[in-house]
Design an enzyme around this catalytic site. Structure first.
Site, short mmCIF file in Angstrom:
data_model
loop_
_atom_site.label_atom_id
_atom_site.label_comp_id
_atom_site.label_asym_id
_atom_site.label_seq_id
_atom_site.Cartn_x
_atom_site.Cartn_y
_atom_site.Cartn_z
N GLY A 7 0.80 -1.08 -0.02
CA GLY A 7 -0.19 0.00 -0.08
C GLY A 7 0.96 1.17 0.01
N SER A 9 1.06 4.94 0.13
CA SER A 9 0.05 6.05 0.71
C SER A 9 0.62 7.26 0.11
CB SER A 9 0.12 6.14 2.06
OG SER A 9 1.38 6.41 2.62
N GLY A 10 1.85 7.39 -0.40
CA GLY A 10 2.45 8.93 -0.56
C GLY A 10 3.28 9.40 0.30
N GLY A 11 3.63 8.58 1.21
CA GLY A 11 4.39 9.09 2.51
C GLY A 11 5.61 8.53 2.62
N VAL A 12 6.69 8.80 3.37
CA VAL A 12 7.97 8.13 3.34
C VAL A 12 8.04 7.05 3.77
CG1 VAL A 12 8.48 9.43 5.62
CG2 VAL A 12 10.45 8.91 3.95
N ASP A 13 7.02 6.77 4.89
CA ASP A 13 7.36 5.11 5.28
C ASP A 13 7.29 4.09 4.13
OD1 ASP A 13 7.85 6.29 7.84
OD2 ASP A 13 5.89 6.59 8.31
N SER A 14 5.88 3.93 3.50
CA SER A 14 5.63 3.08 2.67
C SER A 14 6.44 3.35 1.32
CB SER A 14 4.15 3.22 2.10
OG SER A 14 3.72 4.57 1.61
N MET A 33 -4.49 3.49 -2.33
CA MET A 33 -6.09 3.16 -2.03
C MET A 33 -6.64 4.54 -1.88
SD MET A 33 -5.59 0.73 1.06
CE MET A 33 -3.95 0.66 1.38
N CYS A 100 -9.41 1.33 10.50
CA CYS A 100 -9.08 1.21 8.98
C CYS A 100 -7.96 0.03 8.65
CB CYS A 100 -8.35 2.66 8.83
SG CYS A 100 -8.27 3.01 7.24
N CYS A 200 -7.34 8.39 8.85
CA CYS A 200 -6.54 7.85 8.16
C CYS A 200 -7.05 7.80 6.51
CB CYS A 200 -6.40 6.48 8.60
SG CYS A 200 -7.22 5.06 7.89
#
Length: 395
Positions: A7, A9-14, A33, A100, A200
């Site tokens: 997944g 998400s457009g964040g640094v972690d993923s 998603m 979520c 979320c």
């Protein structure tokens, strides 16, 4: 070659999680998603999903992995949004992030991933997965992330053995600064991106506005209950059994308007939650007012002065059998059994010493120290060492 769907998400972690999986030799596919359409309730330009899906796409391009978007807004509305309205209406305070993960990421999303031939689903959560053998059976453990400051195991407290079996958490062994460092080295567009806030996936939602669409404002009174009120007098009755004592410790105090004085008005008890301080708009008290209880039927908010007010503290809570969940099914307690654990009642709380008591109707969690603002509808999670063993909805 094992296929993993992550997944993104457009964040640094993923983003970094996807990179690590690729390095480990998996075939990686990124899936974004889309869970929300209604921009009218997000706060202008605060992390709208379009920017996020764009960033996710750029990361996938950079890492050279296939990317697509799935629209889960229908399931999200049904399983998260409607559930939240319902909980607030009933005077409970839900945790959308836990839901979520249980309902969307590790259920709807996981099913889509498996249909696309994935062996695993991965996310950018700060937690780890362990595997142990017990009587020839593989058992999966949900372990805290290495970074104490970012450990997100609590948000995954409702996962099952089946879900864990197919999950991977590539960044659980890293700290946030290390994750950012990897992203910077790779020159990923998300390297400097701020952590997302708010619901979320929806971004920064003005929760009252969001709720007000469905929950109509309804004027009621704010009552201040003095610390000296006799409902707090601590002469504990004699108990005939352990269960009676636990029932007493976890009881909800039945406040009445004449227990205190009316200090103001509000627009709906269902917009407020226990322990809340902001939004009461009542001045002139020596210490700030905190919500100690809400009565959605009578539409009254009960408050007390100061964060040490006795109305905020309880030593025990109860979880019904329907809302009790064991990540480690093999450790499930039978009626009459107890277990020493470390527990928390909210994400950022440090772990507290507690004892679980299983009774016919559910489970009591009895804390060693008094806990502030134990809130119905929130999740309690319990740990053995750094392993999250089970959780439940506070009733």
């Amino acid at each position: 070659m094992k296929r993993v769907i992550i997944g993104l998400s457009g964040g640094v972690d993923s983003s970094v999680a996807a990179y690590l999986l690729k390095e480990q030799g998996y075939e990686v596919i990124g899936l974004f998603m889309k869970n929300w359409h209604d921009d009218s309730v997000t706060i202008s330009n605060e992390c709208p999903w379009l920017d996020d899906s764009n960033d996710a796409m750029l990361v996938a391009e950079k890492l050279g992995i296939p990317f697509q978007t799935v629209d889960l807004s229908e399931q999200y509305k049904e399983r998260i949004v409607d559930y939240m309205f319902n909980e607030y209406e009933n005077g409970r305070t839900p945790n959308p992030d836990v839901l979520c993960n249980r309902e969307i990421k590790f259920d709807v999303f996981m099913k889509i991933a498996l249909e696309l031939g994935a062996d695993y689903v991965a996310t950018g959560h700060y937690c780890r997965k362990g595997t142990i053998q017990k009587e020839d059976k593989e058992i999966y453990q949900l372990l805290a992330g290495i970074d104490d400051n970012k450990d997100q195991s609590y948000f995954l407290c409702q996962l099952s053995q089946d879900q864990l079996a197919k999950s991977l958490f590539p960044i659980g062994e890293l700290t946030k600064p290390e994750v950012r460092e990897i992203a910077t080295k790779l020159d990923l567009v998300t390297a400097e991106k701020k952590d997302s806030q708010g619901l979320c996936f929806i971004g920064k939602v003005k929760l009252p506005d969001f709720l007000q669409q469905q929950l109509k404002p309804k004027e009621g009174v704010i009552v201040e209950i003095p610390k000296e009120q006799e409902v707090f007098s601590h002469v504990d009755p004699e108990f005939n059994s352990e269960e009676e004592k636990l029932k007493y410790l976890s009881r909800k105090i039945d406040y009445k308007v004449d227990h205190g004085k009316i200090v103001g008005k509000h627009q709906g008890a269902h917009y407020f939650t226990k322990g809340q301080r902001k939004g009461l708009a009542v001045g002139g008290t020596v210490e700030p007012l905190f919500v100690i209880d809400t009565d959605v039927n009578e539409n009254v908010i009960y408050t007390g002065q100061g964060k040490e007010h006795p109305g905020l503290f309880k030593k025990a809570l109860f979880v019904t059998n329907e809302e009790l969940h064991w990540v480690r099914e093999d450790l499930e307690l039978n009626s009459g059994e107890t277990m020493d654990v470390m527990a928390r009642i909210r994400y950022r709380q440090s772990l507290q010493k507690a004892m679980l008591h299983k009774v016919e109707s559910g489970l009591y969690v009895e804390f060693e120290e008094f806990q502030s603002a134990i809130t119905e509808g929130q999740f309690v999670a319990w740990y053995s060492g750094d392993e999250l063993v089970g959780s439940g909805v506070i009733s």
